[in-house]
Structures are given as structure tokens and as C-alpha cells.
Design a protein around this motif. Sequence first.
Motif, PDB file in Angstrom:
ATOM      1  N   ARG A  92      17.839 -11.300 -25.421  1.00  0.00           N
ATOM      2  CA  ARG A  92      16.707 -10.452 -25.037  1.00  0.00           C
ATOM      3  C   ARG A  92      16.747 -10.162 -23.540  1.00  0.00           C
ATOM      4  O   ARG A  92      17.015 -11.036 -22.716  1.00  0.00           O
ATOM      5  CB  ARG A  92      15.390 -11.141 -25.396  1.00  0.00           C
ATOM      6  CG  ARG A  92      15.163 -11.278 -26.899  1.00  0.00           C
ATOM      7  CD  ARG A  92      13.901 -12.044 -27.203  1.00  0.00           C
ATOM      8  NE  ARG A  92      13.681 -12.156 -28.644  1.00  0.00           N
ATOM      9  CZ  ARG A  92      12.737 -12.908 -29.192  1.00  0.00           C
ATOM     10  NH1 ARG A  92      11.902 -13.591 -28.421  1.00  0.00           N
ATOM     11  NH2 ARG A  92      12.617 -12.964 -30.511  1.00  0.00           N
ATOM     12  N   GLY A  93      16.474  -8.926 -23.215  1.00  0.00           N
ATOM     13  CA  GLY A  93      16.460  -8.534 -21.808  1.00  0.00           C
ATOM     14  C   GLY A  93      17.821  -8.190 -21.246  1.00  0.00           C
ATOM     15  O   GLY A  93      17.932  -7.832 -20.066  1.00  0.00           O
ATOM     16  N   ARG A  94      18.855  -8.285 -22.059  1.00  0.00           N
ATOM     17  CA  ARG A  94      20.195  -7.929 -21.591  1.00  0.00           C
ATOM     18  C   ARG A  94      20.426  -6.435 -21.804  1.00  0.00           C
ATOM     19  O   ARG A  94      19.642  -5.769 -22.475  1.00  0.00           O
ATOM     20  CB  ARG A  94      21.260  -8.748 -22.321  1.00  0.00           C
ATOM     21  CG  ARG A  94      21.027 -10.249 -22.274  1.00  0.00           C
ATOM     22  CD  ARG A  94      20.606 -10.725 -20.891  1.00  0.00           C
ATOM     23  NE  ARG A  94      21.654 -10.512 -19.890  1.00  0.00           N
ATOM     24  CZ  ARG A  94      21.447 -10.571 -18.568  1.00  0.00           C
ATOM     25  NH1 ARG A  94      20.235 -10.802 -18.094  1.00  0.00           N
ATOM     26  NH2 ARG A  94      22.450 -10.390 -17.739  1.00  0.00           N
ATOM     27  N   PRO A  95      21.518  -5.875 -21.233  1.00  0.00           N
ATOM     28  CA  PRO A  95      21.773  -4.431 -21.388  1.00  0.00           C
ATOM     29  C   PRO A  95      21.788  -3.989 -22.840  1.00  0.00           C
ATOM     30  O   PRO A  95      22.139  -4.758 -23.740  1.00  0.00           O
ATOM     31  CB  PRO A  95      23.160  -4.270 -20.747  1.00  0.00           C
ATOM     32  CG  PRO A  95      23.222  -5.371 -19.740  1.00  0.00           C
ATOM     33  CD  PRO A  95      22.482  -6.516 -20.355  1.00  0.00           C
ATOM     34  N   ARG A 123      30.016 -11.232 -19.443  1.00  0.00           N
ATOM     35  CA  ARG A 123      29.616 -10.061 -18.646  1.00  0.00           C
ATOM     36  C   ARG A 123      28.274  -9.507 -19.111  1.00  0.00           C
ATOM     37  O   ARG A 123      27.471  -9.028 -18.313  1.00  0.00           O
ATOM     38  CB  ARG A 123      30.692  -8.972 -18.749  1.00  0.00           C
ATOM     39  CG  ARG A 123      31.959  -9.262 -17.976  1.00  0.00           C
ATOM     40  CD  ARG A 123      33.135  -8.471 -18.517  1.00  0.00           C
ATOM     41  NE  ARG A 123      32.912  -7.038 -18.461  1.00  0.00           N
ATOM     42  CZ  ARG A 123      33.332  -6.241 -17.476  1.00  0.00           C
ATOM     43  NH1 ARG A 123      33.994  -6.767 -16.457  1.00  0.00           N
ATOM     44  NH2 ARG A 123      33.107  -4.943 -17.511  1.00  0.00           N
ATOM     45  N   TRP A 124      28.030  -9.578 -20.410  1.00  0.00           N
ATOM     46  CA  TRP A 124      26.796  -9.039 -20.980  1.00  0.00           C
ATOM     47  C   TRP A 124      25.611  -9.984 -20.780  1.00  0.00           C
ATOM     48  O   TRP A 124      24.543  -9.582 -20.294  1.00  0.00           O
ATOM     49  CB  TRP A 124      27.018  -8.766 -22.463  1.00  0.00           C
ATOM     50  CG  TRP A 124      25.792  -8.404 -23.246  1.00  0.00           C
ATOM     51  CD1 TRP A 124      24.848  -7.487 -22.909  1.00  0.00           C
ATOM     52  CD2 TRP A 124      25.389  -8.951 -24.515  1.00  0.00           C
ATOM     53  NE1 TRP A 124      23.870  -7.424 -23.885  1.00  0.00           N
ATOM     54  CE2 TRP A 124      24.186  -8.307 -24.887  1.00  0.00           C
ATOM     55  CE3 TRP A 124      25.944  -9.892 -25.364  1.00  0.00           C
ATOM     56  CZ2 TRP A 124      23.519  -8.611 -26.064  1.00  0.00           C
ATOM     57  CZ3 TRP A 124      25.291 -10.188 -26.538  1.00  0.00           C
ATOM     58  CH2 TRP A 124      24.097  -9.552 -26.886  1.00  0.00           C
ATOM     59  N   LEU A 125      25.798 -11.255 -21.139  1.00  0.00           N
ATOM     60  CA  LEU A 125      24.702 -12.226 -21.090  1.00  0.00           C
ATOM     61  C   LEU A 125      24.481 -12.818 -19.713  1.00  0.00           C
ATOM     62  O   LEU A 125      23.378 -13.278 -19.393  1.00  0.00           O
ATOM     63  CB  LEU A 125      24.971 -13.366 -22.078  1.00  0.00           C
ATOM     64  CG  LEU A 125      24.999 -13.021 -23.565  1.00  0.00           C
ATOM     65  CD1 LEU A 125      25.458 -14.222 -24.374  1.00  0.00           C
ATOM     66  CD2 LEU A 125      23.620 -12.552 -24.027  1.00  0.00           C
ATOM     67  N   ARG A 147      25.244  -7.079 -29.402  1.00  0.00           N
ATOM     68  CA  ARG A 147      25.667  -6.206 -28.306  1.00  0.00           C
ATOM     69  C   ARG A 147      26.060  -4.820 -28.821  1.00  0.00           C
ATOM     70  O   ARG A 147      26.070  -3.848 -28.070  1.00  0.00           O
ATOM     71  CB  ARG A 147      26.872  -6.848 -27.595  1.00  0.00           C
ATOM     72  CG  ARG A 147      27.498  -6.006 -26.482  1.00  0.00           C
ATOM     73  CD  ARG A 147      26.551  -5.887 -25.313  1.00  0.00           C
ATOM     74  NE  ARG A 147      27.170  -5.264 -24.175  1.00  0.00           N
ATOM     75  CZ  ARG A 147      26.777  -4.110 -23.638  1.00  0.00           C
ATOM     76  NH1 ARG A 147      25.762  -3.450 -24.158  1.00  0.00           N
ATOM     77  NH2 ARG A 147      27.375  -3.606 -22.582  1.00  0.00           N
ATOM     78  N   ILE A 148      26.404  -4.719 -30.104  1.00  0.00           N
ATOM     79  CA  ILE A 148      26.978  -3.508 -30.666  1.00  0.00           C
ATOM     80  C   ILE A 148      25.883  -2.630 -31.280  1.00  0.00           C
ATOM     81  O   ILE A 148      24.977  -3.134 -31.953  1.00  0.00           O
ATOM     82  CB  ILE A 148      28.041  -3.861 -31.725  1.00  0.00           C
ATOM     83  CG1 ILE A 148      29.120  -4.741 -31.083  1.00  0.00           C
ATOM     84  CG2 ILE A 148      28.657  -2.607 -32.326  1.00  0.00           C
ATOM     85  CD1 ILE A 148      30.120  -5.293 -32.071  1.00  0.00           C
TER      86      ILE A 148
END
Length: 228
Positions: free
Chosen positions: A206-209, A98-100, A159-160
Motif C-alpha cells: 500500500r502506498g507504493r507506485p 525498487r518498487w517497495l 505490482r502488475i
Amino acid sequence: MPSRGTARWTSVPSAVGTYIRRAPGTYMWLAILLVSTLVVRHLTPQQADIVLGNRSTNLHHLREDPVRVLISSAFWLAGGGWLGYAVSYTVFHAQAERWLGTLRWLIVVLIAHVGATYISEGVLYWAIHHDYAPESAVNTLDYGVSYALAGVVAVLVYRIATPWRYLYLVGVIIFYTVPVFAGRTFTDIGHFSAMTLGFACYPLTRGRPGPWDPVAATRARFGSSARG
């Protein structure tokens, strides 16, 4: 008119469906693993050894037919129940996908699975060559999804949000490093290698939320529920 509590319960299936649709690769993989797990349960031990042996990424198969076994080995579970993996996939794989995004998530999976397989089997080859392992170890069973999972667990450190990132990082390192010294098996080395490869996948993040703060998210969730 339905009560507020009833409305919340009826929205659960919709929320679950939305969650699954946002991580299609994760749940398609889980569905295949469920089928393969049920197949193994209906085989005799001798039949299971043949089926899994043909899909093992051992030294013999990596030399003779690497692409086939690297792909097929990732669709069979090596120990543990399917439900346990369903939880792990939901907690780690689904979050990473979901993130990447599905493509970047899949690249992390492939790097960890393939890279850790070759590193661990390379260590086993070295051990055989230097008489630390028997020659028959070229046919050792080596299959499953744990290397890919280790890589994804590791990449989620990016992500954290801090300071929780460092707690997560230390936990991951301890989890995958201690067995290397305690057990010293080639699979322990494989898991450690997969973790390292997951950390090395930072450029894909890089560039992810932006960073996710678990404490702030929990407060927001329970705070909104209390006011509702």
C-alpha cells in the motif's frame, strides 16, 4: 562527435550502475552468494557437507540455534548455478526492492524465508512423529534462498496491472502448487507456503507506485526507440 549509436553503448554501464544502486540489498546479497558459491567449489564433498550441514535449518538446528541457521542458511545456494540466480534476482528481487523500497522488500524476504522454513519443517516433524519419515530426517539438509524468492515472486502480483496481473497470478500458483502434489516433499510445501506468505504481504504494498503495465511499457520503449 560520437555517433548516436556510440553514445547509447557508452551509456549502458551508467544505466547498469544506476539500476544496481536502486536495489542495493538485492545485489549485496548476490555478491555474498557469489563468494559462498566459490567457497563451496573449492571444498571436497565431505567438507561441503560439513559446512552446509552447520548452516542447515533442519529440526535439530532450529531447536538448538534457530537465529544463527535462519540467517546463515540464506547465504548459500542449494542447486543451480549462481548466474541463474543472478537473473532471477534481477527479474524479481531487484524489481520488488525498487518498487517497495529496501526495508519493505526485506520484510517480505524475512517473512517468506522464516515462515516457510518453520511451516515446512513443522510438516516434516509431523511426518516423523507419525512414522511417515525416519527419525534421521531431523538432520536433513535445508538451506538456500528459494523460499525468499518465492515470496517475492508472489508479492509482485500486486505490482502488475490488470488483466496481466491475473495471468501472472495463475502462472505463479501453478508453478508452486503442482510440485506439492507431484513431489510431496517438505521443500515443495515450503515453496508453496512462501508463495502464500508473499500474497499475504499485500499490506506492505500500500502506498507504493501504481500498477505497471508490461504491454504499455514495451510499446513505449520500442516506439521511442523507433522514432529516435
